[in-house]
Design an enzyme around this catalytic site. Structure first.
Site, PDB file in Angstrom:
ATOM      1  N   CYS A 264       0.793  -1.232   0.000  1.00  0.00           N
ATOM      2  CA  CYS A 264       0.000   0.000   0.000  1.00  0.00           C
ATOM      3  C   CYS A 264       0.826   1.283   0.000  1.00  0.00           C
ATOM      4  CB  CYS A 264      -0.944  -0.005   1.194  1.00  0.00           C
ATOM      5  SG  CYS A 264      -2.131  -1.329   1.081  1.00  0.00           S
TER       6      CYS A 264
HETATM    7  C1  UDX Z   1      -1.047   0.308   5.612  1.00  0.00           C
HETATM    8  C2  UDX Z   1      -1.913   1.297   6.382  1.00  0.00           C
HETATM    9  O1  UDX Z   1      -1.484   1.329   7.733  1.00  0.00           O
HETATM   10  C3  UDX Z   1      -3.380   0.858   6.314  1.00  0.00           C
HETATM   11  O2  UDX Z   1      -4.197   1.807   6.961  1.00  0.00           O
HETATM   12  C4  UDX Z   1      -3.786   0.761   4.844  1.00  0.00           C
HETATM   13  O3  UDX Z   1      -5.141   0.352   4.728  1.00  0.00           O
HETATM   14  C5  UDX Z   1      -2.898  -0.234   4.129  1.00  0.00           C
HETATM   15  O4  UDX Z   1      -1.516   0.153   4.255  1.00  0.00           O
HETATM   16  P1  UDX Z   1       0.055  -2.045   5.955  1.00  0.00           P
HETATM   17  O5  UDX Z   1       0.681  -1.729   4.620  1.00  0.00           O
HETATM   18  O6  UDX Z   1      -0.567  -3.375   6.168  1.00  0.00           O
HETATM   19  O7  UDX Z   1      -1.113  -0.925   6.270  1.00  0.00           O
HETATM   20  O8  UDX Z   1       1.230  -1.920   7.000  1.00  0.00           O
HETATM   21  P2  UDX Z   1       1.636  -0.880   8.132  1.00  0.00           P
HETATM   22  O9  UDX Z   1       1.484  -1.539   9.430  1.00  0.00           O
HETATM   23  O10 UDX Z   1       0.943   0.406   7.909  1.00  0.00           O
HETATM   24  O11 UDX Z   1       3.199  -0.676   7.848  1.00  0.00           O
HETATM   25  C6  UDX Z   1       3.601  -0.230   6.553  1.00  0.00           C
HETATM   26  C7  UDX Z   1       5.117  -0.263   6.476  1.00  0.00           C
HETATM   27  O12 UDX Z   1       5.690   0.800   7.264  1.00  0.00           O
HETATM   28  C8  UDX Z   1       5.760  -1.555   6.983  1.00  0.00           C
HETATM   29  O13 UDX Z   1       6.780  -1.956   6.070  1.00  0.00           O
HETATM   30  C9  UDX Z   1       6.392  -1.149   8.311  1.00  0.00           C
HETATM   31  O14 UDX Z   1       7.579  -1.915   8.586  1.00  0.00           O
HETATM   32  C10 UDX Z   1       6.762   0.305   8.052  1.00  0.00           C
HETATM   33  N1  UDX Z   1       6.853   1.120   9.258  1.00  0.00           N
HETATM   34  C11 UDX Z   1       5.737   1.345  10.002  1.00  0.00           C
HETATM   35  C12 UDX Z   1       8.080   1.702   9.627  1.00  0.00           C
HETATM   36  O15 UDX Z   1       9.092   1.503   8.956  1.00  0.00           O
HETATM   37  N2  UDX Z   1       8.143   2.502  10.727  1.00  0.00           N
HETATM   38  C13 UDX Z   1       7.046   2.738  11.490  1.00  0.00           C
HETATM   39  O16 UDX Z   1       7.159   3.442  12.484  1.00  0.00           O
HETATM   40  C14 UDX Z   1       5.804   2.127  11.127  1.00  0.00           C
END
Ligand code: UDX
Length: 422
Positions: A264
């Protein structure tokens, strides 16, 4: 209510199973026979905590079919949950949306009475009004005048907590350009107690993109600060741990490290940048967020190069999924990290508690170890790419570790330890 779900992927399968749990009668439509077979057997098509149980608990209300027209023709509501991946230019590829919209239109041809088509796919602002609705109206010969509504209801499901996120959303966004469509969605979500946002379909479409873009920018801001801290010998997590105490900033999504992956964030930010470009608005901050993100894997490998050298070495990789709690490797940071290791002449040994089968399709030529301990003990150095809780239970003593996600046990026990931003 009878509801058809077109596309039983991460959004459609969760939405369908949860609506069935609410008592609705669901028809899941998917063209992939493997997906249908798993659903019929009461299994989730992919790993998602609680989804399998939700499906098995509602099998009598969960029909699965490839016959979209019949499913849609017999349903009061149809949810469009097909994928909108990035094309080469970063734009959202709407080919599946166009095809499904035309098929839904045909399915509604000859029907009468109130029908609502709900776009749940993440689509660029304007898509529902300018692409989906015209196709559905043309195919069905119907319109708002005789009870056909096409509305937009974005999802905010996170992989690994999607079932929870469905039942406990922070808000429900109802994008409608006619009152009947809005009312149908209000009725569906009546049992929910969270705030509702009533807006146009274009506004609803943009809310989704803006939410993901803002979260991605936060992560890249954390990483830009983190890279600066690293250069100054300051611990970014210590800095950001104090920053997030500011009530205006909040404690989440400021985790500095290897950056964001998943199906996403990269896709949605790229789509916004492409859209801005086509409108001549420019999107410098969003473009920069992608650039910062793209840079992190190389920063990790540069640290490894400095500490142990890469060419000719056996390097362990802990974590392949794009985040813990999922088997999904789409846009995982492990992909550029492994590619970079191979490009720099390393032999790679990887382990992930869940994602090795998926990752093998991306990198069949590397070694896969049965355990994390095997990776740590059998290589010259280890990089940590995904923060699986299991990795806190490994003994890293005597080993060299370069960490992209802050594994405290590695930091405490490794003989040589380097963090990407700390
Ligand atoms: C995301 C959105 O959160 C969600 O609302 C939307 O509907 C779909 O996309 P998702 O892609 O499942 O959800 O994962 P998420 O938990 O949001 O993390 C996304 C990425 O960011 C991951 O690779 C995670 O490792 C990274 N991340 C997250 C960081 O590097 N640092 C952070 O502090 C938080």
């Amino acid at each position: 209510m009878r509801i058809a779900i077109v596309g039983a992927g991460h959004v459609g399968a969760v939405t369908g199973a949860c609506l069935a749990e609410m008592g609705h009668s669901i028809v899941l439509v998917d063209r992939d026979e493997r997906v249908r077979e798993r659903l019929v057997r009461g299994e989730a098509p992919f790993f998602e905590p609680g989804l399998g149980a939700m499906i098995r608990g509602n099998l009598p209300r969960l029909e699965t079919t490839a016959d979209l027209a019949t499913a849609v023709g017999n349903s009061r509501m149809t949810f469009l949950c097909v994928g909108t991946p990035s094309n080469r230019r970063g734009e959202a590829d709407l080919s599946a949306v166009r095809a499904a919209s035309a098929a839904i239109g045909e399915g509604l041809s000859g029907t009468s009475g109130p029908r609502t088509v709900v776009v749940k796919s993440t689509v660029p602002p304007g898509t529902t009004a300018e692409v989906v609705r015209p196709a559905v109206e043309a195919g069905s010969g119907r319109s708002a005048a005789d009870g056909l509504s096409v509305v937009m209801n974005p999802e905010f499901l996170r992989e690994g907590s999607a079932v929870r996120d469905f039942f406990l959303p922070d808000r429900i966004v109802i994008g409608a350009d006619d009152p009947a469509g809005a009312e149908a969605l209000e009725a569906l979500y009546r049992p929910f107690s969270c705030p509702r946002v009533r807006c146009t379909t274009a506004t609803a479409e943009m809310v989704k993109y803006a939410s993901n873009a803002f979260l991605a920018v936060r992560v890249s801001c954390a990483n830009e600060i983190g890279n600066l801290c690293k250069s100054l010998g300051i611990d970014a997590h210590e800095v950001l741990g104090a920053v997030v105490l500011d009530g205006r900033i909040g404690p989440r999504f400021l985790g500095a490290g290897l950056g964001f992956g998943g199906s996403c964030f990269p896709k949605d930010v790229r789509a916004l940048v492409a859209l801005a470009g086509s409108l001549g608005c420019g999107a410098r901050l969003l473009s920069a967020a992608l650039e910062v993100n793209d840079r992190q894997p190389a920063a990790l490998l540069d640290l490894l190069e400095k500490r142990v050298g890469i060419a000719g070495r056996r390097i362990g990789v802990l974590g392949l999924a794009f985040k813990p709690g999922t088997d999904d490797v789409r846009e995982s940071r492990a992909i550029p990290v492994v590619q970079g290791l191979l490009d720099r002449g390393a032999r790679v040994v990887a382990h992930d508690p869940m994602a090795m089968e998926q990752f093998r399709q991306v990198h069949p030529g590397i070694e896969y170890a049965a355990s994390a301990a095997e990776v740590v003990s059998g290589t010259d150095a280890t990089v940590i790419v995904t923060e699986w809780p299991e990795f806190e239970g490994i003994d890293y003593s005597g080993r060299i570790v370069v960490d992209g996600r802050r594994c405290r046990r590695a930091e405490e026990t490794a003989a040589v330890y380097e963090g990407i931003c700390w």
